[in-house]
Motif scaffolding. Structure first.
Motif, PDB file in Angstrom:
ATOM      1  N   SER A 321       0.860  -1.175   0.000  1.00  0.00           N
ATOM      2  CA  SER A 321       0.000   0.000   0.000  1.00  0.00           C
ATOM      3  C   SER A 321       0.900   1.230   0.000  1.00  0.00           C
ATOM      4  CB  SER A 321      -0.922  -0.002   1.216  1.00  0.00           C
ATOM      5  OG  SER A 321      -1.805   1.104   1.183  1.00  0.00           O
ATOM      6  N   ASP A 350      -2.659   3.480  -3.235  1.00  0.00           N
ATOM      7  CA  ASP A 350      -2.726   2.374  -4.184  1.00  0.00           C
ATOM      8  C   ASP A 350      -2.437   1.080  -3.445  1.00  0.00           C
ATOM      9  OD1 ASP A 350      -3.116   4.093  -6.402  1.00  0.00           O
ATOM     10  OD2 ASP A 350      -0.970   4.493  -6.467  1.00  0.00           O
ATOM     11  N   SER A 352      -1.930  -3.181  -3.839  1.00  0.00           N
ATOM     12  CA  SER A 352      -1.702  -4.287  -4.768  1.00  0.00           C
ATOM     13  C   SER A 352      -1.444  -5.559  -3.988  1.00  0.00           C
ATOM     14  CB  SER A 352      -0.511  -3.997  -5.692  1.00  0.00           C
ATOM     15  OG  SER A 352       0.705  -3.995  -4.969  1.00  0.00           O
ATOM     16  N   ASP A 362      -5.614  -5.303  -7.754  1.00  0.00           N
ATOM     17  CA  ASP A 362      -4.974  -4.012  -7.532  1.00  0.00           C
ATOM     18  C   ASP A 362      -6.044  -2.922  -7.579  1.00  0.00           C
ATOM     19  OD1 ASP A 362      -2.691  -5.477  -7.550  1.00  0.00           O
ATOM     20  OD2 ASP A 362      -1.873  -4.630  -9.392  1.00  0.00           O
ATOM     21  N   THR A 364      -7.127   1.434  -6.485  1.00  0.00           N
ATOM     22  CA  THR A 364      -6.777   2.799  -6.096  1.00  0.00           C
ATOM     23  C   THR A 364      -7.955   3.411  -5.351  1.00  0.00           C
ATOM     24  OG1 THR A 364      -5.322   3.114  -8.009  1.00  0.00           O
ATOM     25  CG2 THR A 364      -6.115   5.086  -6.908  1.00  0.00           C
ATOM     26  N   ASP A 397      -8.353  -2.381 -10.839  1.00  0.00           N
ATOM     27  CA  ASP A 397      -7.663  -2.573 -12.117  1.00  0.00           C
ATOM     28  C   ASP A 397      -8.126  -3.832 -12.829  1.00  0.00           C
ATOM     29  OD1 ASP A 397      -6.267  -0.315 -11.526  1.00  0.00           O
ATOM     30  OD2 ASP A 397      -4.370  -1.315 -11.059  1.00  0.00           O
TER      31      ASP A 397
END
Length: 674
Positions: A321, A350, A352, A362, A364, A397
């Motif tokens: 993060s 962000d 992942s 992933d 945001t 994503d």
């Protein structure tokens, strides 16, 4: 399964009779010389708060420190811990945890992944904390919708708040306990000519947690009897450098800190987590000589967090993060009877996850909030009102496993109204009403895979709407000299509550219906109606007799939480609890005896199991003395003196049978201030 709670003893009345004092407020007691103005949720520096706040500082913080934030705070009124072993335990406030509880690092975001999973630790070290404030109840107005359950604010003075004229600091050593802890910390501060410099470092090593002999249960299977919690050893390190420059009317400061921790996950005997966070913080205050504002405050931070799950020597899954936060508060000059503050808060991070156990894509997350809080005197009391408008964007994503990219945008509103009114000398009543909205998190929206920590396939819902609730808090308080008391009730009703519920089916790792040894239960994030209500009681009475200063104290709390859509109880709710303690001080010595009781928790949802009640006896002694002219504090503690086998009802079902509470443990520590 549904069940009827047992008849409960009226603990508050019993405590009143024992103490011979009116109602309650115990855990906030602080030694002389410690600042009593609460920082958390109090930008107007009011001496009276409509929201219940507990503060740990001074000697009380030194003697309560645990290996985790949850362990340190467990037992405060309304506060329990998630209990995923001794190394990854977050606080729980009034039955709410995860993303509904905001853990703050010096009033700002921690920027981590601890809310994603119970085995993810908070990257904050209690060893270097100088003060911890716990605000129980909604604080969404100032900190966003994910503070609907409350706020825990850890303060450490890494950016000095006041000038330092000479070099000083402190050093602390801790040994023993149920995990054979070897820990130490040191802080040095110096300054001059308008500057203040802070340097600190801390380290902790712990062995597997010692517990009463028991038969652990994993995946429904009984294991060999043992007196340890498997794979619970840990190692942590932290360090920071910070400085502040003071000028006429203000200050500006900067700090850089590092925290890393290696610890075993009790649910998986061969998995070790390597977690680290690096952070840069800047903050400033300015009190301009003219203009509309009396004070301006600015906070900026950026952090890089990574969490590696090691299967033996191989990297299994990596969670990371990265992001930042900006917060600006402006306190305006009085407008007639109104005193107030306006502000803006922006967050961007962000997330992942890479590896075979990555069950979230992933993502945001961006948040932007505008807030205002106004306060005025109303006769002898005060009334406050505020509002917050927030926009949250949570984007996925996507990917081969998670499908197409998805973007969700939420517009959120939160409102509050509070009042503190004196009733008579030493008596006051406080009330707080709040309406809050919380955006679903990235994992509530987009999770789709097996979550190893819970042993279930978790499936998010990308169509979820914002969580919405209304809360009320009412309390009666009494204070006379060093004696004080508080008794309060609270209730929160959610018209939309995001709950992780069983789908009553088993699936394979791809989410297909399956059976057999490789199948796991399917759980889905759903929006339901829910209600939580309860009471909190705390009291202490101080008097002198026979050459000693005596302080009997008591606290009790109870939370009842219901999924109003299904009629079942919400999971992982602490049972009713009560604590009776007696402290006796004479000269440099203080002796303390404490009895903590937790009732049986058999009001649980289908698929969960009841947790037996327990009673623990804790003993402690402290002594103040001098070493080479420097103030020192020594303590000796014997926790769970009767070696009672006990389990934490707020731990998830998959690990509760693996992680009893610590057994009989002797620990000692020494703190020297210089």
């Amino acid at each position: 399964m549904k069940s009827t709670p047992p008849t409960r003893t009226p603990l508050a009345l019993a405590c009143l009779m024992l103490l011979g004092a009116p109602l309650a407020s115990l855990a906030q007691s602080q030694p002389d010389g410690v600042e009593r103005i609460v920082i958390t949720g109090n930008p107007l520096h009011s001496e009276r708060s409509a929201s219940p706040v507990s503060v740990l500082a001074g000697d009380e913080l030194v003697t309560r420190r645990g290996g985790t934030l949850g362990e340190t705070l467990d037992g405060l009124p309304g506060v329990s811990q998630t209990g995923f072993g001794p190394n990854a335990s977050r606080p729980v406030i009034r039955g709410l945890d995860g993303d509904r509880l905001r853990v703050l690092d010096n009033s700002g975001a921690t920027i981590d992944a601890s809310a994603l999973s119970y085995d993810h630790a908070v990257p904050l070290d209690p060893l270097v904390a100088t003060r911890i404030e716990v605000l129980r109840g909604p604080a969404a107005l100032l900190y966003g919708g994910n503070a609907v359950g409350g706020v825990v604010n850890v303060l450490d003075n890494r950016i000095p708040l006041a000038p330092v004229a000479a070099t000083g600091g402190s050093a602390e050593l801790r040994l023993g306990g149920a995990a054979a802890e070897r820990a130490g910390a040191a802080v040095v501060e110096t300054g001059g000519a308008g500057w203040a410099l802070h340097v600190d470092a801390a380290a902790r090593n712990a062995s597997d947690l010692n517990v009463p002999e028991h038969t652990p249960v994993a995946d429904g299977e009984a294991l060999s009897r043992t007196d340890e919690v498997r794979n619970s050893a840990a190692r942590s390190r932290s360090a920071a450098v910070g400085a502040s420059y003071f000028f006429e009317g203000g200050r500006f400061g900067l700090a850089v800190d590092h925290y890393d921790s290696d610890y075993g996950t009790v649910a998986e005997p061969d998995v070790t987590i390597l977690m680290r966070r690096n952070q840069v913080r800047a903050e400033g205050e300015w009190r301009p000589a003219g203009g509309a504002f009396a004070e301006l405050k600015l906070q900026l931070r950026g952090a890089d967090y990574e969490h590696r799950e090691m299967e033996g020597s191989e990297v299994g899954t990596v969670f990371s993060s990265r992001g930042g936060e900006l917060r600006l508060e402006a306190r305006h000059h009085a407008l007639g009877p109104l005193r107030g503050v306006v502000g803006v808060q922006a967050e961007n991070f962000d997330f992942s996850a890479l590896g075979e156990e990555a069950f979230v894509p992933d993502t945001t997350t961006r948040r932007l909030g505008l807030f205002a809080l106004e306060e005025m005197d109303l006769g002898p009391g005060i009334v406050s009102a505020g509002a917050r408008i927030e926009r949250a964007d949570v984007d996925s994503d996507g990917g081969e496993r998670f499908g197409a990219a998805v973007s969700r945008r939420f517009t959120l509103g939160s409102f509050s109204l509070g009042s503190v009114m004196p009733l008579a000398p030493a008596w006051s009543v406080s009330a707080n009403l709040a309406a809050t909205e919380r955006a679903p998190t990235y994992f509530e929206l987009y999770a789709d895979g097996v979550h190893a920590a819970t042993g279930a396939y978790e499936q998010g819902d990308p169509t979820l709407k914002a969580e919405r609730g209304t809360s009320v808090d009412l309390a009666l308080q009494w204070k006379s000299g060093a004696s004080k008391a508080r008794a309060g009730v609270f209730a929160t009703r959610f018209s939309r509550f995001i709950s992780l519920d069983s789908a009553n089916v088993s699936v394979d790792e791809d989410g297909n219906v399956a059976s057999g040894d490789d199948a796991v239960p399917l759980y889905r994030f759903d929006s339901v109606r829910a209600q939580l209500h309860g009471f909190e009681f705390e009291a202490e009475h101080v008097f002198d007799a026979a050459g000693w200063r005596w302080t009997p104290s008591a606290s009790a709390d109870f939370t009842r939480a219901t999924n109003r859509t299904t009629g079942e109880a919400l999971p992982r709710i602490a049972p009713w609890r009560a604590t009776l303690a007696l402290a006796a001080a004479r000269g440099d010595w203080t002796l303390r005896t404490e009895v903590r009781h937790a009732g049986r928790q058999d009001r649980v949802p289908e698929g969960d199991s009841a947790t037996a009640g327990y009673t623990l006896l804790n003993l402690a002694a402290t002594r103040h003395f001098s070493i080479a002219g420097q103030d020192a504090l020594w303590y000796l503690k014997l926790d769970n003196a009767t070696d009672r086998l006990a389990y934490n009802a707020t731990a998830i079902e998959t690990v509760r049978g693996l992680t009893p509470l610590a057994g009989r443990a002797l620990s000692t520590g020494l703190r020297v201030d210089f």
